[in-house]
Scaffold this active site. Sequence first.
Site, PDB file in Angstrom:
ATOM      1  N   SER A 239      -1.159  -0.668  -3.019  1.00  0.00           N
ATOM      2  CA  SER A 239      -1.885  -1.832  -2.485  1.00  0.00           C
ATOM      3  C   SER A 239      -3.253  -1.506  -1.919  1.00  0.00           C
ATOM      4  O   SER A 239      -4.010  -2.432  -1.613  1.00  0.00           O
ATOM      5  CB  SER A 239      -1.056  -2.517  -1.403  1.00  0.00           C
ATOM      6  OG  SER A 239      -0.053  -3.276  -2.013  1.00  0.00           O
TER       7      SER A 239
ATOM      8  N   TYR B  50       0.392  -5.959   6.197  1.00  0.00           N
ATOM      9  CA  TYR B  50       1.438  -6.984   6.080  1.00  0.00           C
ATOM     10  C   TYR B  50       1.879  -7.440   7.468  1.00  0.00           C
ATOM     11  O   TYR B  50       1.041  -7.631   8.351  1.00  0.00           O
ATOM     12  CB  TYR B  50       2.616  -6.458   5.242  1.00  0.00           C
ATOM     13  CG  TYR B  50       2.162  -5.881   3.939  1.00  0.00           C
ATOM     14  CD1 TYR B  50       1.521  -6.686   3.002  1.00  0.00           C
ATOM     15  CD2 TYR B  50       2.328  -4.538   3.639  1.00  0.00           C
ATOM     16  CE1 TYR B  50       1.081  -6.163   1.801  1.00  0.00           C
ATOM     17  CE2 TYR B  50       1.888  -4.009   2.438  1.00  0.00           C
ATOM     18  CZ  TYR B  50       1.264  -4.829   1.527  1.00  0.00           C
ATOM     19  OH  TYR B  50       0.827  -4.323   0.350  1.00  0.00           O
TER      20      TYR B  50
ATOM     21  N   VAL C 257       2.387   1.095  -0.679  1.00  0.00           N
ATOM     22  CA  VAL C 257       3.759   1.611  -0.634  1.00  0.00           C
ATOM     23  C   VAL C 257       3.892   3.022  -1.215  1.00  0.00           C
ATOM     24  O   VAL C 257       4.961   3.614  -1.156  1.00  0.00           O
ATOM     25  CB  VAL C 257       4.801   0.676  -1.308  1.00  0.00           C
ATOM     26  CG1 VAL C 257       4.993  -0.597  -0.520  1.00  0.00           C
ATOM     27  CG2 VAL C 257       4.453   0.391  -2.748  1.00  0.00           C
TER      28      VAL C 257
ATOM     29  N   LYS D 281      -6.083  -3.076  -3.602  1.00  0.00           N
ATOM     30  CA  LYS D 281      -6.405  -4.493  -3.374  1.00  0.00           C
ATOM     31  C   LYS D 281      -7.721  -4.680  -2.609  1.00  0.00           C
ATOM     32  O   LYS D 281      -8.361  -5.727  -2.715  1.00  0.00           O
ATOM     33  CB  LYS D 281      -5.256  -5.173  -2.631  1.00  0.00           C
ATOM     34  CG  LYS D 281      -3.948  -5.171  -3.445  1.00  0.00           C
ATOM     35  CD  LYS D 281      -2.774  -5.646  -2.616  1.00  0.00           C
ATOM     36  CE  LYS D 281      -1.480  -5.594  -3.434  1.00  0.00           C
ATOM     37  NZ  LYS D 281      -0.300  -5.956  -2.625  1.00  0.00           N
TER      38      LYS D 281
ATOM     39  N   TYR E 124      -2.579  -6.014 -12.817  1.00  0.00           N
ATOM     40  CA  TYR E 124      -2.180  -5.770 -11.412  1.00  0.00           C
ATOM     41  C   TYR E 124      -1.332  -4.486 -11.301  1.00  0.00           C
ATOM     42  O   TYR E 124      -1.613  -3.613 -10.470  1.00  0.00           O
ATOM     43  CB  TYR E 124      -1.404  -6.992 -10.901  1.00  0.00           C
ATOM     44  CG  TYR E 124      -0.767  -6.782  -9.553  1.00  0.00           C
ATOM     45  CD1 TYR E 124      -1.510  -6.886  -8.385  1.00  0.00           C
ATOM     46  CD2 TYR E 124       0.594  -6.465  -9.437  1.00  0.00           C
ATOM     47  CE1 TYR E 124      -0.925  -6.678  -7.136  1.00  0.00           C
ATOM     48  CE2 TYR E 124       1.179  -6.261  -8.197  1.00  0.00           C
ATOM     49  CZ  TYR E 124       0.421  -6.366  -7.059  1.00  0.00           C
ATOM     50  OH  TYR E 124       1.007  -6.150  -5.826  1.00  0.00           O
TER      51      TYR E 124
HETATM   52  N1  GLU Z   1       2.513  -2.536  -6.556  1.00  0.00           N
HETATM   53  C1  GLU Z   1       3.215  -2.817  -5.324  1.00  0.00           C
HETATM   54  C2  GLU Z   1       3.933  -4.159  -5.448  1.00  0.00           C
HETATM   55  O1  GLU Z   1       3.361  -5.049  -6.024  1.00  0.00           O
HETATM   56  C3  GLU Z   1       2.248  -2.845  -4.210  1.00  0.00           C
HETATM   57  C4  GLU Z   1       2.874  -3.074  -2.858  1.00  0.00           C
HETATM   58  C5  GLU Z   1       2.246  -2.257  -1.764  1.00  0.00           C
HETATM   59  O2  GLU Z   1       1.656  -1.221  -2.002  1.00  0.00           O
HETATM   60  O3  GLU Z   1       2.374  -2.660  -0.602  1.00  0.00           O
HETATM   61  O4  GLU Z   1       5.022  -4.328  -4.983  1.00  0.00           O
END
Ligand code: GLU
Length: 309
Positions: free
Chosen positions: A64, A243, A261, A67, A191
């Site tokens: 993430s 988050y 993650v 992002k 993605y």
């Molecule tokens: N590719 C992971 C997902 O979509 C990213 C989540 C993350 O890194 O928090 O679940």
Amino acid sequence: MPDIDAIVQEIATEMRHRTDRGEVARYIPELARVDPHQFGLAVILEDGRVAAGGDADQPFSIQSISKVFTLTLALGMAGDDLWTRVGREPSGNPFNSIVQLERERGRPRNPFINAGAIAVTDLIVSGHQPRESLGEILRFMQFLAGDTSIAIDKAVAASERRTGFRNTALANYMKSFGIIDNPVDFTLGVYFHHCAIAMSCRQLAMAGRFLAHSGRNPSTGYSVVSAERARRINALMLTCGHYDGSGDFAYRVGLPGKSGVGGGILAVAPGHASIAVWAPGLDGAGNSHLGRLALERLTKAMGWSIFGV
Ligand code: GLU
């Protein structure tokens, strides 16, 4: 200024020996295989000096953290129109939550929860072939880090594609509200692949430098975004970057940061440094357990919290 090299080494030594390491992400099978004993930290100061410790040169799945960079690209393409699709409020919900989407008619709360990031990726995909969009994202990362060796870990991308049922549900659900323009498969393919970019702490800290220095890389002088846009991206990282652990991260670390993650965190000490840390074990909110602790130690020692010393 405190001795940054000594502080980074001290933190790396402490983190290497700690036994409370959290749990690696299991819902992406390829990430479940990562050795949780690794730890890396890289700090790049305004003058370009690098303090690095532990496994700072070991590539890991940025997940993430990507992002932040897709948001930067999408804002470059759509400007403030982006905010008609995605909100700017913390979600207070897990990263892959679906309940809020129903209440809010398919418009994700922010660009860093999965739904919001998928909507941002969809905007980048529009008008292009998925392969072109992915190439653009990867080249952007390589350019920012000044390193063309940065690549996508195809095994991680395939692993997530095989098991990404929840993200597929989120994308389909948003599509039913008209938030996703492209075929869901196209958008999700891009993605999953941008989440699977592999970078080391050193490369990631390099890529994040523009956020620490008002939109420009202080070594090359190259302006990536305006100072105002950098400030706003930082604000979103602070309020939404972890988050439903974002409040706790602000409380303990006091810096804008984005977690993934894969166990990485990119953090920004405005005017001082770009920082990347990696420890694969996660806490209950899906954020790196030792990564957060390391940043807490670092900001305290350096007096870098944006809320005061
Ligand atoms: N590719 C992971 C997902 O979509 C990213 C989540 C993350 O890194 O928090 O679940």
